[in-house]
Design an enzyme around this catalytic site. Structure first.
Site, short mmCIF file in Angstrom:
data_model
loop_
_atom_site.label_atom_id
_atom_site.label_comp_id
_atom_site.label_asym_id
_atom_site.label_seq_id
_atom_site.Cartn_x
_atom_site.Cartn_y
_atom_site.Cartn_z
N TYR A 14 8.50 -67.92 52.27
CA TYR A 14 7.54 -68.48 51.30
C TYR A 14 7.09 -67.41 50.31
CZ TYR A 14 3.39 -70.93 49.55
OH TYR A 14 2.45 -71.54 48.76
N SER A 20 0.66 -68.69 44.41
CA SER A 20 -0.18 -68.46 45.59
C SER A 20 -0.63 -67.02 45.57
CB SER A 20 0.63 -68.74 46.87
OG SER A 20 -0.04 -68.26 48.02
#
Length: 276
Positions: A148, A135
């Site tokens: 995350y 990401s």
């Protein structure tokens, strides 16, 4: 089918995984797709994938899955696309250690275990592609996403190291780094917020309520085409003679990377805080 290249794609129930599995089938790959729910497994099989159950939280499930996959393919594995995962929301101060452990188990340790099983197969063949879906938050940290981002930063570091260690083996390793892609990942985070965060008694209670209201109001995307930019990057990583180490996806990812390089740290962090 024996002549088709074989790829494992994890996390194919929705979003990026579902779209990429479908497109890979169209492009002539033999796709071993994973999901947890019976209805998702049935849909994947109807689309032409060989779908197997996989629970990232359970090392025994990972070992069993990989054994089943290799039995299906005769111990052939041309590519691995590690994609499954979820996003644990919450301020760092509100996260119990159990939340971090589960986040890392799914988004990091499971990826490593599958890689650990895949590399010997690829070494025996003399070739392979390993692509990890990270990401933009594997490069740039954001408030309220500490668990995350920690899992993605760790994945980025592991992937870069693996790429260097496998140089010259015929096994190529790449990272795909998407920005915002239409999926259920944010909405799915609500149940993890409810599971682990005592948001009503948090000093950030008002922000939690506002964010939970926004997430609960979102409707799951029905059109998977928003994940097409990820598939284009995946296809390049799979087919390029010399695949790149990084494939940033979407304009905001490129902008974030550029600003991270150009802006003074304090100004950059203030900007990210305002964007959160």
């Amino acid at each position: 089918m024996m002549d088709k290249p074989v790829i494992i794609v994890t996390g194919c129930s929705t979003g990026i995984g579902a779209h990429c599995a479908r497109k890979l089938l169209e492009d002539g790959w033999r796709v071993i797709a994973t999901a947890r729910k019976d209805e998702d497994l049935a849909r994947l099989r109807a689309e032409g994938a060989e779908a197997l159950f996989l629970e990232h939280r359970d090392p025994d499930s990972i070992a069993s899955f990989f054994s089943q996959a290799m039995e299906l393919t005769g111990n052939r594995l041309d590519a691995l696309f590690n994609n499954a995962g979820y996003a644990q929301p919450g301020a760092v101060e509100d996260l119990p250690i159990e939340a971090l452990r589960e986040q890392m188990e799914v988004n990091f340790f499971a990826y490593h275990q599958i890689i650990h099983l895949a590399v010997p197969v690829m070494r025996e063949q003399g070739h392979g592609r390993i692509i990890n879906c990270s990401s933009v938050l594997g490069r740039v940290a954001m408030p309220w996403r500490g668990a995350y981002t920690a899992s993605k930063f760790a994945l980025n570091a592991l992937t870069k190291t693996l790429r260097m260690e496998l140089d010259g083996t015929g096994i190529h390793v790449s990272l795909i780094e998407p920005g915002s892609i239409p999926s259920n990942i944010a909405a799915n985070g609500v149940r993890y917020a409810m599971k682990y965060i005592d948001y009503a008694n948090s000093p950030h209670a008002d922000k939690y309520r506002k964010r939970l209201e926004n997430l609960n109001a979102q409707k799951p995307p029905t059109d998977l085409s928003g994940a097409e930019p990820v598939y284009k990057a995946l296809r390049k990583a799979l087919t390029s003679r010399r695949p790149r180490p990084h494939y940033p996806v979407k304009l905001e990812t490129h902008i974030a990377i550029a600003l991270d390089r150009l802006l003074p740290r304090d100004i950059f962090y203030r900007l990210l805080n305002r964007m959160a």
